[in-house]
Motif scaffolding. Structure first.
Motif, PDB file in Angstrom:
ATOM      1  N   LEU A   1       0.830  -1.211   0.000  1.00 16.88           N
ATOM      2  CA  LEU A   1       0.000   0.000   0.000  1.00 16.88           C
ATOM      3  C   LEU A   1       0.865   1.261   0.000  1.00 16.88           C
ATOM      4  N   GLY A   2       1.967   1.224   0.757  1.00 14.08           N
ATOM      5  CA  GLY A   2       2.863   2.376   0.770  1.00 14.08           C
ATOM      6  C   GLY A   2       3.430   2.639  -0.613  1.00 14.08           C
ATOM      7  N   TYR A   3       3.799   1.555  -1.293  1.00 14.37           N
ATOM      8  CA  TYR A   3       4.306   1.680  -2.653  1.00 14.37           C
ATOM      9  C   TYR A   3       3.232   2.244  -3.578  1.00 14.37           C
ATOM     10  N   MET A   4       2.000   1.728  -3.406  1.00 18.72           N
ATOM     11  CA  MET A   4       0.896   2.196  -4.247  1.00 18.72           C
ATOM     12  C   MET A   4       0.716   3.705  -4.112  1.00 18.72           C
TER      13      MET A   4
ATOM     14  N   GLY B   1      -5.535   4.643  -0.822  1.00 17.31           N
ATOM     15  CA  GLY B   1      -4.501   3.949  -0.048  1.00 17.31           C
ATOM     16  C   GLY B   1      -4.484   4.385   1.402  1.00 17.31           C
ATOM     17  N   ILE B   2      -4.592   5.699   1.626  1.00 16.23           N
ATOM     18  CA  ILE B   2      -4.569   6.211   3.002  1.00 16.23           C
ATOM     19  C   ILE B   2      -5.760   5.674   3.794  1.00 16.23           C
ATOM     20  N   ALA B   3      -6.947   5.696   3.153  1.00 17.11           N
ATOM     21  CA  ALA B   3      -8.145   5.196   3.845  1.00 17.11           C
ATOM     22  C   ALA B   3      -7.991   3.714   4.167  1.00 17.11           C
ATOM     23  N   LEU B   4      -7.430   2.955   3.221  1.00 17.70           N
ATOM     24  CA  LEU B   4      -7.248   1.522   3.464  1.00 17.70           C
ATOM     25  C   LEU B   4      -6.271   1.275   4.612  1.00 17.70           C
ATOM     26  N   LEU B   5      -5.186   2.059   4.635  1.00 12.76           N
ATOM     27  CA  LEU B   5      -4.215   1.907   5.723  1.00 12.76           C
ATOM     28  C   LEU B   5      -4.881   2.118   7.069  1.00 12.76           C
ATOM     29  N   ALA B   6      -5.713   3.170   7.153  1.00 16.71           N
ATOM     30  CA  ALA B   6      -6.385   3.453   8.418  1.00 16.71           C
ATOM     31  C   ALA B   6      -7.383   2.358   8.760  1.00 16.71           C
TER      32      ALA B   6
ATOM     33  N   ILE C   1      -7.549  -0.859   7.741  1.00 21.88           N
ATOM     34  CA  ILE C   1      -6.941  -2.141   8.099  1.00 21.88           C
ATOM     35  C   ILE C   1      -6.288  -2.038   9.479  1.00 21.88           C
ATOM     36  N   GLY C   2      -5.633  -0.897   9.735  1.00 23.11           N
ATOM     37  CA  GLY C   2      -5.038  -0.703  11.059  1.00 23.11           C
ATOM     38  C   GLY C   2      -6.071  -0.796  12.159  1.00 23.11           C
ATOM     39  N   MET C   3      -7.225  -0.161  11.917  1.00 22.86           N
ATOM     40  CA  MET C   3      -8.286  -0.207  12.933  1.00 22.86           C
ATOM     41  C   MET C   3      -8.860  -1.602  13.072  1.00 22.86           C
ATOM     42  N   ALA C   4      -9.026  -2.294  11.932  1.00 23.49           N
ATOM     43  CA  ALA C   4      -9.573  -3.651  11.977  1.00 23.49           C
ATOM     44  C   ALA C   4      -8.664  -4.558  12.793  1.00 23.49           C
ATOM     45  N   ILE C   5      -7.350  -4.401  12.608  1.00 24.16           N
ATOM     46  CA  ILE C   5      -6.408  -5.223  13.384  1.00 24.16           C
ATOM     47  C   ILE C   5      -6.515  -4.879  14.862  1.00 24.16           C
ATOM     48  N   GLU C   6      -6.558  -3.559  15.154  1.00 24.61           N
ATOM     49  CA  GLU C   6      -6.530  -3.149  16.559  1.00 24.61           C
ATOM     50  C   GLU C   6      -7.804  -3.553  17.298  1.00 24.61           C
ATOM     51  N   TYR C   7      -8.964  -3.264  16.688  1.00 22.82           N
ATOM     52  CA  TYR C   7     -10.201  -3.557  17.404  1.00 22.82           C
ATOM     53  C   TYR C   7     -10.689  -4.962  17.136  1.00 22.82           C
ATOM     54  N   GLY C   8     -10.531  -5.420  15.883  1.00 20.30           N
ATOM     55  CA  GLY C   8     -11.041  -6.738  15.531  1.00 20.30           C
ATOM     56  C   GLY C   8     -10.254  -7.842  16.194  1.00 20.30           C
ATOM     57  N   ILE C   9      -8.931  -7.814  16.056  1.00 17.91           N
ATOM     58  CA  ILE C   9      -8.137  -8.930  16.564  1.00 17.91           C
ATOM     59  C   ILE C   9      -7.759  -8.720  18.024  1.00 17.91           C
ATOM     60  N   PHE C  10      -7.112  -7.554  18.306  1.00 21.67           N
ATOM     61  CA  PHE C  10      -6.617  -7.383  19.670  1.00 21.67           C
ATOM     62  C   PHE C  10      -7.730  -7.036  20.654  1.00 21.67           C
ATOM     63  N   GLY C  11      -8.763  -6.356  20.168  1.00 21.25           N
ATOM     64  CA  GLY C  11      -9.906  -6.078  21.038  1.00 21.25           C
ATOM     65  C   GLY C  11     -10.551  -7.373  21.504  1.00 21.25           C
ATOM     66  N   VAL C  12     -10.738  -8.307  20.553  1.00 26.08           N
ATOM     67  CA  VAL C  12     -11.345  -9.598  20.898  1.00 26.08           C
ATOM     68  C   VAL C  12     -10.429 -10.374  21.841  1.00 26.08           C
ATOM     69  N   LEU C  13      -9.128 -10.338  21.534  1.00 32.08           N
ATOM     70  CA  LEU C  13      -8.156 -11.039  22.376  1.00 32.08           C
ATOM     71  C   LEU C  13      -8.222 -10.522  23.817  1.00 32.08           C
ATOM     72  N   GLU C  14      -8.302  -9.199  23.944  1.00 32.68           N
ATOM     73  CA  GLU C  14      -8.382  -8.612  25.276  1.00 32.68           C
ATOM     74  C   GLU C  14      -9.644  -9.065  26.007  1.00 32.68           C
ATOM     75  N   SER C  15     -10.767  -8.993  25.311  1.00 26.60           N
ATOM     76  CA  SER C  15     -12.013  -9.325  26.011  1.00 26.60           C
ATOM     77  C   SER C  15     -12.072 -10.815  26.330  1.00 26.60           C
ATOM     78  N   ARG C  16     -11.443 -11.636  25.488  1.00 28.25           N
ATOM     79  CA  ARG C  16     -11.446 -13.079  25.738  1.00 28.25           C
ATOM     80  C   ARG C  16     -10.591 -13.441  26.949  1.00 28.25           C
ATOM     81  N   THR C  17      -9.502 -12.711  27.138  1.00 25.83           N
ATOM     82  CA  THR C  17      -8.578 -13.129  28.187  1.00 25.83           C
ATOM     83  C   THR C  17      -8.684 -12.248  29.422  1.00 25.83           C
ATOM     84  N   ILE C  18      -8.357 -10.981  29.261  1.00 26.13           N
ATOM     85  CA  ILE C  18      -8.172 -10.179  30.455  1.00 26.13           C
ATOM     86  C   ILE C  18      -9.477  -9.814  31.124  1.00 26.13           C
ATOM     87  N   ARG C  19     -10.416  -9.360  30.310  1.00 24.40           N
ATOM     88  CA  ARG C  19     -11.684  -8.972  30.933  1.00 24.40           C
ATOM     89  C   ARG C  19     -12.329 -10.163  31.612  1.00 24.40           C
TER      90      ARG C  19
END
Lengths: 275, 278
Positions: B222-225, B241-246, B248-266
Motif C-alpha cells: 500500500l505504501g508503494y501504491m 490507499g490512506i483510507a485503506l491503511l487506516a 486495516i489498522g483499525m480492523a487489526i486493533e479492534y477486531g483482533i486485539f480487542g477480541v483477544l483482550e475481552s477473551r482473556t483479560i476482561r
C-alpha cells in the motif's frame, strides 16, 4: 498511540556513581571495541560495518570543527528547526483543540469524531499528498511533525481537564474572573503537567516521523536526508554517522530538552492542582 | 414500566442516535469538501472530491482490466510484511523481555544500550538495510521488525517487573518448580502487559510499514501504491490507499486485539481497561 500517563520523575539519587556512569560506559563501550576489533581484523565486512573509529572520525570531519567543510551543522540545524516549528504549532493548536473538547459541548461534538477519523491514519502516509500540495519544502516536513505530535498533546490535554477539580472554576468564577483570566490563570496551569507530558510523548513520535519524512521529502538538508542520500552513494560511514547523530539527538530531545522543560515549569512552580 | 424488549429497542434507538451524532461532523466535512471541489475552490486534480475518491476505490476493487486484483495484491503484500515482522519481533522480544525482567544484573548492563536504541526511529535503519539487502521484502520486514520490537520488549519487561515478589515466594515456598512459577504465576500476572505490548507492537509495525514501503518496496504494498501514484498525480488512488491503511489498522486493533483482550483479560481479571489509567 499509547495511553495517557504522567511520567514519573525518576529518582536517580539512590543510584551510585558507578551505576550512573561506569555501567553505561562499559555496556556501550565494550560492544563498540569488539566491533572495532572485528572490523579492523577483517572478521566482519568492513564495507557494511565500518569500524567505529572511522565513523566517529567522519562525524568529527563533518562537524566543521577541524576544517571548513562542516555540513553536519546544517543538517542538524534543519532537522531541529523543523522539529521545533512543528512541535510549537502542535502545542498551540493541540492545546486549543484539547481544551475545546474537554470544556465545551460543541467542541466535543465537532472534534471528537474527526479525531477518531484521522488518528488511525499512519502519519507518514500523508507525505505524498503533502508533497503534491506543498512541494519539496520545509512546510511538508513541518506539517508531518505537527500531525505526529498533535494527537498525543490533544489526548493529554483532555485527560488534564478531566482530572481538574470543578471547584477551582467555581472559585475563579465566583471571584469574578473573566473568561480570559480563567483560561490563562486556571486552565493552563491546571493542565500544565499533562500538557508537558503530551509534548514530551509527542516529541518522541515527531522525531521518528521527521526522520522518515526527511528521507521522503527533504530537498537538501536534514539528518534523514543526509542518511538517505548517503545510501544512494553507498557511503556507509556517513549513514552510521547520521544514525549516531539521530540517536544522540533523540536522546537529547527526550531526556535533556524535555527534562529541562519539565523542571522549569512543573518542577519549579510546583504546580499542584487540587484534584 | 417498560418491558424488557421495549428497553432493548429503546437502547438500540439511543445507540443509533449517538452514532448519528458521532458521524454528523464527518459527513459534514465530506459534504463541505465535495462542494468546495465542485464549486472550483479547490483544484480537483490536486485535491479530488470524496465522490471521485470513492469511485476510484470502486474502480480499483472491481476493475477487470490490467488493474484487476492489483489492489488486493497491494493489501496482501503489506499485510504479509507487517505480520511477518510482528511475529518475528514477538518471538524474540518476549523471551528477551522475560530475561531482562527476571535477572536484574542483565537488565542493569543492557538497559544503557536499550535507552540509546529506543529513541532511534526504526525507519532510520532503512539506508543501511538498503545498502545491505537492496530493495524488497527483506529490508521492509527488518524495518518493521525494529519498529515492533521495542514496544513489545518494554511492555514485557515492565509486566514481568511489576509482578509482586511475594506471589513468587509463596509458590516457591510451597514447592513450585521454575516451570510452575513461569506458567502459573508470572504469565497470568503479566498477561495484560503482554497483550498491550502485542497490540502496540502490531500498531507500530503497521505504521512503520508505510514509510518503509515508500522507501524500499519494488512493486507491491500500500505504501508503494501511494508513493507510485504520486508520480502520475493520481491523488484519488493516494487517498484510497490512506483510507485503506487506516481501516486495516483499525480492523487489526479492534477486531483482533480487542477480541483477544475481552477473551482473556476482561474474563480473568474483571477489568475493562488495559494499559489505561489505574
Amino acid at each position: 498511540m499509547s495511553g495517557v500517563a504522567i511520567a514519573k520523575t525518576a529518582s536517580d539519587d539512590g543510584r551510585s556513581v558507578f551505576d550512573r556512569f561506569f555501567v553505561p560506559l562499559i555496556s556501550l563501550g565494550v560492544p563498540l571495541l569488539i566491533w572495532e576489533f572485528l572490523a579492523r581484523s577483517g572478521a566482519i565486512n568492513d564495507f557494511l560495518f565500518p569500524p567505529p573509529s572511522a565513523i566517529f572520525a567522519s562525524i568529527w570531519s563533518k562537524s566543521g570543527l577541524q576544517f571548513e567543510t562542516g555540513v553536519l551543522y546544517s543538517h542538524v540545524y534543519s532537522s531541529m528547526y523543523r522539529l521545533l516549528a512543528g512541535l510549537a504549532l502542535a502545542t498551540v493548536l493541540g492545546t486549543l483543540i484539547g481544551i475545546l473538547i474537554g470544556m465545551t459541548q460543541w467542541g466535543r461534538f465537532l472534534f471528537k469524531p474527526l479525531l477518531s477519523l484521522f488518528m488511525p491514519v499512519p502519519t507518514l502516509a500523508w507525505t505524498p499528498i503533502l508533497l503534491l500540495l506543498m512541494g519539496v519544502d520545509n512546510k511538508t516536513t513541518i506539517f508531518i511533525v505537527f500531525i505526529a505530535a498533535s494527537f498525543e498533546i490533544i489526548l493529554n490535554v483532555i485527560a488534564g481537564i478531566e482530572n481538574m477539580n470543578v471547584k477551582v472554576f467555581w472559585v475563579a468564577r465566583s471571584m469574578g474572573a473573566s473568561r480570559l483570566q480563567i483560561f490563562f490563570k486556571v486552565i493552563i496551569p491546571g493542565i500544565l503537567p499533562y500538557l508537558i507530558t503530551g509534548v514530551k510523548l509527542g516529541s518522541g513520535y515527531a522525531w521518528r516521523a521527521l526522520i522518515a519524512a526527511e528521507m521522503l521529502a527533504a530537498s537538501s538538508f536534514g539528518l534523514g536526508f543526509m542518511i538517505y542520500e548517503a545510501s544512494e552513494f553507498m557511503d556507509m560511514t556517513t549513514i552510521y554517522a547520521g544514525l549516531i547523530m539521530i540517536a544522540a539527538l533523540g536522546f537529547f530531545i527526550e531526556n535533556i530538552l524535555m527534562g529541562a522543560l519539565e523542571e522549569r515549569t512543573v518542577g519549579k512552580w510546583g504546580v499542584q492542582v487540587e484534584r | 414500566m417498560l418491558s424488557n424488549i421495549d428497553q432493548k429497542t429503546w437502547d438500540g434507538f439511543f445507540k443509533l442516535l449517538q452514532l448519528g451524532r458521532f458521524l454528523l461532523p464527518i459527513v459534514a466535512l465530506l459534504i463541505v469538501w465535495e462542494l468546495a471541489v465542485r464549486g472550483g475552490w479547490i483544484a480537483a486534480n490536486v485535491f479530488p472530491s470524496p465522490s471521485m475518491i470513492f469511485s476510484r476505490a470502486v474502480e480499483l476493487i472491481f476493475s477487470t482490466g490490467p488493474e484487476q486484483g492489483m489492489l488486493f495484491a497491494h493489501i496482501g503484500a503489506s499485510l504479509y510484511r507487517a505480520v511477518a515482522a510482528f511475529i518475528l519481533s514477538v518471538l524474540i522480544a518476549i523471551p528477551l523481555g522475560f530475561l531482562l525482567g527476571l535477572v536484574p544484573a542483565v537488565y542493569r548492563w543492557v538497559s544503557p544500550v536499550l535507552s540509546v536504541m529506543l529513541p532511534m526511529p526504526a525507519v532510520a535503519w532503512t539506508p543501511i538495510l538498503l545498502v545491505a539487502f537492496g530493495q524488497g521484502d527483506k529490508t521492509i520486514i527488518t524495518v518493521c521488525f525494529l519498529g515492533a520490537f521495542f514496544p513489545v520488549l518494554y511492555s514485557t519487561i515492565q509486566g514481568v517487573r511489576s509482578v509482586s515478589k511475594q506471589s513468587v515466594w509463596v509458590v516457591q515456598s510451597m514447592g513450585g518448580s521454575r516451570r510452575h512459577i513461569l506458567l502459573n504465576v508470572l504469565l497470568p500476572a503479566c498477561l495484560s502487559a503482554l497483550i498491550s505490548g502485542l497490540k502496540l507492537g502490531m500498531a507500530h509495525s503497521w505504521r512503520t510499514l508505510v514509510a518503509a514501503e515508500m522507501l524500499a518496496a519494488m512493486s507491491a504494498g500500500l505504501g508503494y501504491m501511494i508513493f507510485a501514484a504520486r508520480a502520475y498525480m493520481d491523488v484519488s488512488t493516494m487517498f484510497v490507499g490512506i483510507a485503506l491503511l487506516a481501516l486495516i489498522g483499525m480492523a487489526i486493533e479492534y477486531g483482533i486485539f480487542g477480541v483477544l483482550e475481552s477473551r482473556t483479560i476482561r474474563k480473568w481479571h474483571g477489568t475493562s481497561k488495559i494499559g489505561g489509567k489505574k
